[in-house]
Design a protein around this motif. Structure first.
Motif, PDB file in Angstrom:
ATOM      1  N   LYS A   1      50.414 -41.315 -44.193  1.00 52.50           N
ATOM      2  CA  LYS A   1      49.335 -41.508 -43.325  1.00 52.50           C
ATOM      3  C   LYS A   1      48.204 -42.366 -43.844  1.00 52.50           C
ATOM      4  O   LYS A   1      47.826 -43.349 -43.595  1.00 52.50           O
ATOM      5  CB  LYS A   1      48.398 -40.309 -43.113  1.00 52.50           C
ATOM      6  CG  LYS A   1      49.420 -39.524 -42.245  1.00 52.50           C
ATOM      7  CD  LYS A   1      48.672 -37.845 -41.916  1.00 52.50           C
ATOM      8  CE  LYS A   1      49.604 -37.074 -41.167  1.00 52.50           C
ATOM      9  NZ  LYS A   1      48.794 -35.876 -40.585  1.00 52.50           N
ATOM     10  N   VAL A   2      47.807 -42.228 -45.493  1.00 50.35           N
ATOM     11  CA  VAL A   2      46.972 -43.242 -45.987  1.00 50.35           C
ATOM     12  C   VAL A   2      47.609 -44.577 -46.061  1.00 50.35           C
ATOM     13  O   VAL A   2      46.700 -45.711 -45.948  1.00 50.35           O
ATOM     14  CB  VAL A   2      46.594 -42.509 -47.488  1.00 50.35           C
ATOM     15  CG1 VAL A   2      45.736 -43.311 -48.110  1.00 50.35           C
ATOM     16  CG2 VAL A   2      46.045 -41.277 -47.252  1.00 50.35           C
TER      17      VAL A   2
ATOM     18  N   VAL B   1      47.374 -46.507 -43.036  1.00 49.08           N
ATOM     19  CA  VAL B   1      45.771 -46.962 -42.818  1.00 49.08           C
ATOM     20  C   VAL B   1      45.506 -48.062 -43.774  1.00 49.08           C
ATOM     21  O   VAL B   1      44.841 -49.117 -43.347  1.00 49.08           O
ATOM     22  CB  VAL B   1      44.769 -45.842 -43.059  1.00 49.08           C
ATOM     23  CG1 VAL B   1      43.189 -46.266 -42.885  1.00 49.08           C
ATOM     24  CG2 VAL B   1      45.003 -44.837 -41.897  1.00 49.08           C
ATOM     25  N   GLU B   2      45.830 -48.073 -44.942  1.00 49.07           N
ATOM     26  CA  GLU B   2      45.510 -48.996 -46.043  1.00 49.07           C
ATOM     27  C   GLU B   2      46.354 -50.397 -45.816  1.00 49.07           C
ATOM     28  O   GLU B   2      45.731 -51.630 -46.033  1.00 49.07           O
ATOM     29  CB  GLU B   2      45.633 -48.594 -47.475  1.00 49.07           C
ATOM     30  CG  GLU B   2      44.619 -47.373 -47.955  1.00 49.07           C
ATOM     31  CD  GLU B   2      43.118 -47.703 -47.643  1.00 49.07           C
ATOM     32  OE1 GLU B   2      42.978 -49.011 -47.804  1.00 49.07           O
ATOM     33  OE2 GLU B   2      42.537 -46.898 -47.533  1.00 49.07           O
ATOM     34  N   PHE B   3      47.431 -50.276 -45.538  1.00 45.58           N
ATOM     35  CA  PHE B   3      48.268 -51.413 -45.280  1.00 45.58           C
ATOM     36  C   PHE B   3      47.754 -52.146 -43.920  1.00 45.58           C
ATOM     37  O   PHE B   3      47.664 -53.410 -44.002  1.00 45.58           O
ATOM     38  CB  PHE B   3      49.784 -50.950 -45.131  1.00 45.58           C
ATOM     39  CG  PHE B   3      50.639 -52.417 -44.917  1.00 45.58           C
ATOM     40  CD1 PHE B   3      50.460 -53.323 -46.112  1.00 45.58           C
ATOM     41  CD2 PHE B   3      51.598 -52.354 -43.956  1.00 45.58           C
ATOM     42  CE1 PHE B   3      51.426 -54.479 -45.747  1.00 45.58           C
ATOM     43  CE2 PHE B   3      52.545 -53.362 -44.054  1.00 45.58           C
ATOM     44  CZ  PHE B   3      52.401 -54.491 -44.910  1.00 45.58           C
TER      45      PHE B   3
ATOM     46  N   GLN C   1      56.469 -52.912 -57.519  1.00 49.68           N
ATOM     47  CA  GLN C   1      55.889 -52.858 -58.854  1.00 49.68           C
ATOM     48  C   GLN C   1      54.806 -51.881 -58.841  1.00 49.68           C
ATOM     49  O   GLN C   1      54.770 -51.156 -59.917  1.00 49.68           O
ATOM     50  CB  GLN C   1      55.487 -54.227 -59.146  1.00 49.68           C
ATOM     51  CG  GLN C   1      54.993 -54.433 -60.509  1.00 49.68           C
ATOM     52  CD  GLN C   1      54.418 -56.002 -60.750  1.00 49.68           C
ATOM     53  OE1 GLN C   1      54.735 -56.883 -59.880  1.00 49.68           O
ATOM     54  NE2 GLN C   1      54.141 -55.890 -61.950  1.00 49.68           N
ATOM     55  N   GLU C   2      53.943 -51.884 -57.946  1.00 52.69           N
ATOM     56  CA  GLU C   2      52.965 -50.562 -58.144  1.00 52.69           C
ATOM     57  C   GLU C   2      53.396 -49.410 -58.152  1.00 52.69           C
ATOM     58  O   GLU C   2      52.948 -48.672 -59.028  1.00 52.69           O
ATOM     59  CB  GLU C   2      51.995 -51.102 -56.935  1.00 52.69           C
ATOM     60  CG  GLU C   2      51.270 -51.901 -56.820  1.00 52.69           C
ATOM     61  CD  GLU C   2      50.136 -52.440 -57.646  1.00 52.69           C
ATOM     62  OE1 GLU C   2      49.826 -51.227 -58.330  1.00 52.69           O
ATOM     63  OE2 GLU C   2      49.525 -53.551 -57.887  1.00 52.69           O
ATOM     64  N   VAL C   3      54.390 -48.983 -57.507  1.00 50.14           N
ATOM     65  CA  VAL C   3      54.994 -47.735 -57.515  1.00 50.14           C
ATOM     66  C   VAL C   3      55.626 -47.212 -58.687  1.00 50.14           C
ATOM     67  O   VAL C   3      55.599 -46.359 -59.377  1.00 50.14           O
ATOM     68  CB  VAL C   3      56.164 -47.610 -56.362  1.00 50.14           C
ATOM     69  CG1 VAL C   3      56.995 -46.162 -56.333  1.00 50.14           C
ATOM     70  CG2 VAL C   3      55.347 -47.472 -54.831  1.00 50.14           C
TER      71      VAL C   3
ATOM     72  N   GLY D   1      49.565 -44.694 -57.296  1.00 46.09           N
ATOM     73  CA  GLY D   1      48.905 -46.010 -57.986  1.00 46.09           C
ATOM     74  C   GLY D   1      48.888 -47.052 -56.714  1.00 46.09           C
ATOM     75  O   GLY D   1      47.939 -47.862 -56.775  1.00 46.09           O
ATOM     76  N   LEU D   2      50.004 -46.982 -55.907  1.00 47.86           N
ATOM     77  CA  LEU D   2      49.964 -48.149 -55.071  1.00 47.86           C
ATOM     78  C   LEU D   2      48.691 -47.766 -53.744  1.00 47.86           C
ATOM     79  O   LEU D   2      47.998 -48.806 -53.619  1.00 47.86           O
ATOM     80  CB  LEU D   2      51.031 -47.972 -54.034  1.00 47.86           C
ATOM     81  CG  LEU D   2      51.431 -48.962 -52.550  1.00 47.86           C
ATOM     82  CD1 LEU D   2      51.188 -50.366 -53.030  1.00 47.86           C
ATOM     83  CD2 LEU D   2      52.647 -48.659 -52.105  1.00 47.86           C
ATOM     84  N   ILE D   3      48.421 -46.602 -53.580  1.00 48.19           N
ATOM     85  CA  ILE D   3      47.411 -46.356 -52.744  1.00 48.19           C
ATOM     86  C   ILE D   3      46.055 -46.873 -53.064  1.00 48.19           C
ATOM     87  O   ILE D   3      45.313 -47.433 -52.650  1.00 48.19           O
ATOM     88  CB  ILE D   3      47.466 -44.985 -52.325  1.00 48.19           C
ATOM     89  CG1 ILE D   3      48.409 -44.387 -51.574  1.00 48.19           C
ATOM     90  CG2 ILE D   3      45.993 -44.376 -51.751  1.00 48.19           C
ATOM     91  CD1 ILE D   3      48.467 -42.866 -51.364  1.00 48.19           C
TER      92      ILE D   3
END
Length: 210
Positions: free
Chosen positions: A92-93, A96-98, A181-183, A190-192
């Motif tokens: 869900k987060v 929203v962020e993407f 890469q973030e994951v 971390g990606l969030i």
């Protein structure tokens, strides 16, 4: 180069997807052409947007684009296999962020949208199709034409965009390597955090322009 091409996409998304509720039964190509021409007129005659009012451009995208996108599908495509690593709350987060990232990153391109014209390609669609590709060509004064293709899917509440391909490059999957890469380095959380930081920085720039 990639960012410049992608910056063409969101304004056109706003144009093709600013769909009134009663138009949901329109064929995808009819809908795209009719609404594009209507909103092009609005953008070209809005002095605030033409003068670089990013905040107003963002408001336009928020109002006209968001209801007509399947951001769950888009986020899943952007994350690829890593989507399954996220729990329901994280998903869900992430959505929203993407969504915020796309709107904040490319809405400023609306301020540069002035004299482009659009050619609409014939739609190849069977009556039972639930996914279609609407192909367009953006003609830029003094520049080469840019091919922009829209992937739409038929849901219960009408046609929704789930990807855009700009000059052969997918707007959504263009983020996949970065997200992966973030994951790998910080997990889903971390990606969030990375997306939240980028969105906060973008919002600060918009606020500074007031």
């Amino acid at each position: 180069m990639m960012k410049r091409l992608l910056s063409l996409a969101l304004p056109l998304l706003a144009l093709c997807c600013a769909v009134p509720a009663q138009a949901n039964d329109d064929a995808p190509d009819v809908l795209v052409k009719r609404v594009t021409e209507e909103v092009l007129h609005i953008v070209r005659n809005d002095k605030d947007i033409q003068s670089g009012n990013t905040q107003k451009a963002i408001a336009l995208v928020d109002a006209k684009v968001l209801p007509h996108f399947n951001f769950n599908h888009m986020t899943a495509l952007a994350m690829g296999r890593d989507w399954n690593k996220a729990n329901p709350d994280q998903k869900k987060v992430l959505v929203v962020e993407f969504r915020t990232l796309l709107v904040r990153t490319y809405s400023n391109a609306l301020t540069a949208y002035k004299n482009q014209t659009i050619d609409y390609k014939p739609l190849k669609m069977q009556p039972a199709d639930t996914e279609v590709l609407v192909r367009t060509q953006v003609n830029q004064p003094g520049g080469k034409p840019v091919q922009i293709d829209y992937n739409l899917e038929k849901l219960d509440d009408g046609w929704k965009v789930f990807d855009v391909v700009v000059a052969g490059v997918s707007l959504v999957t263009n983020y996949r390597d970065t997200f992966a890469q973030e994951v790998r380095s910080g997990g889903v959380d971390g990606l969030i955090k990375s997306l939240q930081a980028k969105n906060k920085a973008s919002d600060t720039k918009v606020a500074d322009k007031k």
